[in-house]
Design a protein around this motif. Structure first.
Motif, mmCIF file in Angstrom:
data_model
loop_
_atom_site.group_PDB
_atom_site.id
_atom_site.type_symbol
_atom_site.label_atom_id
_atom_site.label_comp_id
_atom_site.label_asym_id
_atom_site.label_seq_id
_atom_site.Cartn_x
_atom_site.Cartn_y
_atom_site.Cartn_z
ATOM 1 N N VAL A 131 0.842 -1.200 0.000
ATOM 2 C CA VAL A 131 0.000 0.000 0.000
ATOM 3 C C VAL A 131 0.877 1.250 0.000
ATOM 4 C CG1 VAL A 131 -1.693 1.338 1.325
ATOM 5 C CG2 VAL A 131 -1.956 -1.142 1.099
ATOM 6 N N GLY A 132 1.949 1.231 0.792
ATOM 7 C CA GLY A 132 2.847 2.373 0.826
ATOM 8 C C GLY A 132 3.460 2.664 -0.528
ATOM 9 N N LEU A 133 3.852 1.627 -1.245
ATOM 10 C CA LEU A 133 4.400 1.795 -2.593
ATOM 11 C C LEU A 133 3.328 2.238 -3.576
ATOM 12 C CD1 LEU A 133 6.711 -1.362 -2.817
ATOM 13 C CD2 LEU A 133 7.441 1.007 -2.483
ATOM 14 N N ALA A 134 2.139 1.635 -3.461
ATOM 15 C CA ALA A 134 1.042 1.977 -4.376
ATOM 16 C C ALA A 134 0.630 3.435 -4.205
ATOM 17 C CB ALA A 134 -0.149 1.053 -4.128
ATOM 18 N N TRP A 135 0.653 3.941 -2.973
ATOM 19 C CA TRP A 135 0.316 5.343 -2.739
ATOM 20 C C TRP A 135 1.301 6.260 -3.461
ATOM 21 C CZ3 TRP A 135 2.951 9.380 -0.324
ATOM 22 C CH2 TRP A 135 2.196 10.543 -0.105
ATOM 23 N N LEU A 136 2.582 5.935 -3.400
ATOM 24 C CA LEU A 136 3.577 6.735 -4.109
ATOM 25 C C LEU A 136 3.361 6.682 -5.615
ATOM 26 C CD1 LEU A 136 6.807 5.873 -2.089
ATOM 27 C CD2 LEU A 136 5.757 8.144 -2.308
ATOM 28 N N LEU A 137 3.067 5.504 -6.127
ATOM 29 C CA LEU A 137 2.842 5.348 -7.563
ATOM 30 C C LEU A 137 1.639 6.149 -8.044
ATOM 31 C CD1 LEU A 137 3.567 1.522 -7.812
ATOM 32 C CD2 LEU A 137 4.885 3.331 -8.950
ATOM 33 N N ALA A 138 0.729 6.448 -7.115
ATOM 34 C CA ALA A 138 -0.475 7.204 -7.465
ATOM 35 C C ALA A 138 -0.257 8.711 -7.448
ATOM 36 C CB ALA A 138 -1.614 6.843 -6.513
ATOM 37 N N GLN A 139 0.903 9.172 -6.990
ATOM 38 C CA GLN A 139 1.154 10.604 -6.876
ATOM 39 C C GLN A 139 1.659 11.176 -8.205
ATOM 40 O OE1 GLN A 139 0.027 11.876 -3.938
ATOM 41 N NE2 GLN A 139 -0.433 9.691 -3.708
ATOM 42 N N GLU A 140 1.054 12.257 -8.631
ATOM 43 C CA GLU A 140 1.440 12.891 -9.900
ATOM 44 C C GLU A 140 2.907 13.333 -9.849
ATOM 45 O OE1 GLU A 140 0.380 16.820 -12.644
ATOM 46 O OE2 GLU A 140 -0.734 16.421 -10.783
ATOM 47 N N GLY A 141 3.641 12.989 -10.864
ATOM 48 C CA GLY A 141 5.040 13.405 -10.944
ATOM 49 C C GLY A 141 6.028 12.372 -10.449
ATOM 50 N N VAL A 142 5.541 11.310 -9.807
ATOM 51 C CA VAL A 142 6.431 10.265 -9.310
ATOM 52 C C VAL A 142 6.731 9.281 -10.438
ATOM 53 C CG1 VAL A 142 6.611 8.262 -7.780
ATOM 54 C CG2 VAL A 142 5.772 10.439 -6.892
ATOM 55 N N THR A 143 8.024 9.101 -10.731
ATOM 56 C CA THR A 143 8.431 8.119 -11.735
ATOM 57 C C THR A 143 8.281 6.716 -11.179
ATOM 58 O OG1 THR A 143 9.996 9.630 -12.778
ATOM 59 C CG2 THR A 143 10.379 7.275 -13.107
ATOM 60 N N GLY A 144 8.891 6.477 -10.033
ATOM 61 C CA GLY A 144 8.807 5.172 -9.383
ATOM 62 C C GLY A 144 9.653 5.159 -8.135
ATOM 63 N N PRO A 145 9.181 4.522 -7.077
ATOM 64 C CA PRO A 145 9.953 4.444 -5.838
ATOM 65 C C PRO A 145 11.104 3.454 -5.950
ATOM 66 C CG PRO A 145 7.916 3.212 -5.616
ATOM 67 C CD PRO A 145 7.851 3.890 -6.957
ATOM 68 N N ILE A 146 12.137 3.691 -5.156
ATOM 69 C CA ILE A 146 13.276 2.780 -5.094
ATOM 70 C C ILE A 146 12.979 1.682 -4.087
ATOM 71 C CG2 ILE A 146 15.716 2.562 -4.475
ATOM 72 C CD1 ILE A 146 16.109 5.433 -5.344
ATOM 73 N N ILE A 147 13.053 0.453 -4.535
ATOM 74 C CA ILE A 147 12.918 -0.675 -3.622
ATOM 75 C C ILE A 147 14.315 -1.264 -3.406
ATOM 76 C CG2 ILE A 147 10.528 -1.204 -4.265
ATOM 77 C CD1 ILE A 147 11.640 -3.440 -6.068
ATOM 78 N N GLY A 148 14.581 -1.693 -2.187
ATOM 79 C CA GLY A 148 15.909 -2.221 -1.860
ATOM 80 C C GLY A 148 15.839 -3.634 -1.336
ATOM 81 N N PRO A 149 15.432 -4.592 -2.164
ATOM 82 C CA PRO A 149 15.277 -5.968 -1.677
ATOM 83 C C PRO A 149 16.610 -6.586 -1.273
ATOM 84 C CG PRO A 149 15.188 -5.918 -4.076
ATOM 85 C CD PRO A 149 15.194 -4.485 -3.618
#
Length: 330
Positions: free
Chosen positions: A266-284
């Motif tokens: 959900v935290g990642l999906a919220w960022l993806l829904a924000q205008e202007g966001v290319t994509g969050p960095i995930i650090g698996p």
């Protein structure tokens, strides 16, 4: 996988960015290679690293790990949009850090050697340099581009005013300028919405959030504690944030359970829904963690859920109900 252009550029990148900070620090070279292979298998083509990752005592430098993976062939380099960084000192001698023309030249050459490649797709300033003039920075960057060693330039941890300075200086030289800004951005840290995100939108920069789960605090830490599992977000600065916002995090995890989704997704999906966001960095740290993160791409948060998230994690500013930057107004 979903793809988008990086800012106003024509460069197509995946909407999840593979962060490599754990490579050589918490993840072995073999496991790091397996994660990068899995990322390509899943369509992730945007990899983020830095010349200082894995350089503390007892760690293994990250860039050479990536370089060895590229050397394995099978088009790995050609399929990857590679981003690295310059600014943080790599030694104690003068001119081994910051953004002088001398350090930019030396740092770029060193990164190319460690990464085993002859070009960097996105070369990012790890921090603003308040002592080096923009004329010098853009001249040095222009040389790298003319030489074919760097294709695009980005920034990290800049304020909105810094983005304006950088872009106006680039415009005066008829340069493309920055195409991206990498900032801390998550539900618990929304300060970039006041000026950084509006500036990025105005100048056509893609915003790349780092720390999207606030050090694990937004990754279901309370549920994991109850289940007896080890969880990030329970030590260091994250532990303080968890203690301070325990009630809010409890309500957040309850909301996520109510819609049948994992808090991390959900935290990642919220960022993806924000205008202007290319994509969050995930650090698996494992391939399994990478696979799990992909669920965020399929979540579409409805209006009621987005409104409840705004209630739990209000937008910053004295008038956060207004779209930034007008949130400053009364």
């Amino acid at each position: 996988m979903e793809y988008t252009n990086l800012g106003r550029s024509g460069l197509a990148v995946s909407r999840l960015v593979l962060g490599t900070m754990n490579f050589g620090t918490q993840t072995s070279e073999a496991d790091s290679h397996a994660i990068m292979d899995r990322a390509h298998d899943r369509g992730i083509n945007f990899f983020d690293t830095a010349n200082v990752y894995g350089t503390r005592p007892g760690e293994v430098p990250t860039e050479p790990i990536i370089g060895k993976w590229f050397a394995s062939g099978s088009g790995r380099r050609e399929k990857t949009v590679l981003a690295t960084k310059v600014y943080i000192p790599t030694g104690s001698w003068p001119n081994e850090g910051r953004l002088s023309a001398l350090n930019i030249r030396r740092a770029c050459e060193a990164s190319l050697k460690r990464l085993g490649t002859d070009y960097i797709d996105v070369y990012q300033m790890h921090h603003v340099d308040r002592t080096t003039p923009w004329e010098e920075i853009w001249e040095a960057f222009g040389v790298l581009r003319q030489q074919g060693k760097v294709l695009y330039f980005g920034s990290s941890n800049f304020a909105g005013w810094h983005l304006a300075q950088a872009q106006e200086a680039a415009r005066s030289r008829h340069f493309l300028g920055l195409v991206s800004e990498q900032s801390m951005y998550n539900l618990m840290n929304r300060w970039v919405e006041l000026e950084v995100l509006p500036a990025a939108r105005h100048y056509g920069l893609g915003l790349i959030p780092w720390g999207p789960l606030n050090g694990g605090v937004l990754a279901g830490v309370l549920r994991k504690q109850k289940e007896g599992g080890a969880a990030r977000g329970t030590s260091g600065h994250s532990a303080g944030a968890l203690a301070k916002h325990h009630e809010t995090i409890t309500a957040y995890e309850k909301l996520c359970a109510g819609i049948g989704e994992d808090p991390a997704h959900v935290g990642l999906a919220w960022l993806l829904a924000q205008e202007g966001v290319t994509g969050p960095i995930i650090g698996p740290r494992t391939a399994a963690q990478l696979d799990s993160s992909l669920r965020a791409l399929t979540i579409r948060l409805d209006g009621a859920t987005l409104a409840r998230l705004d209630e739990l994690f209000p937008a910053p500013g004295p008038n956060g109900s207004k779209p930034a930057p007008e949130a400053y107004a009364w």
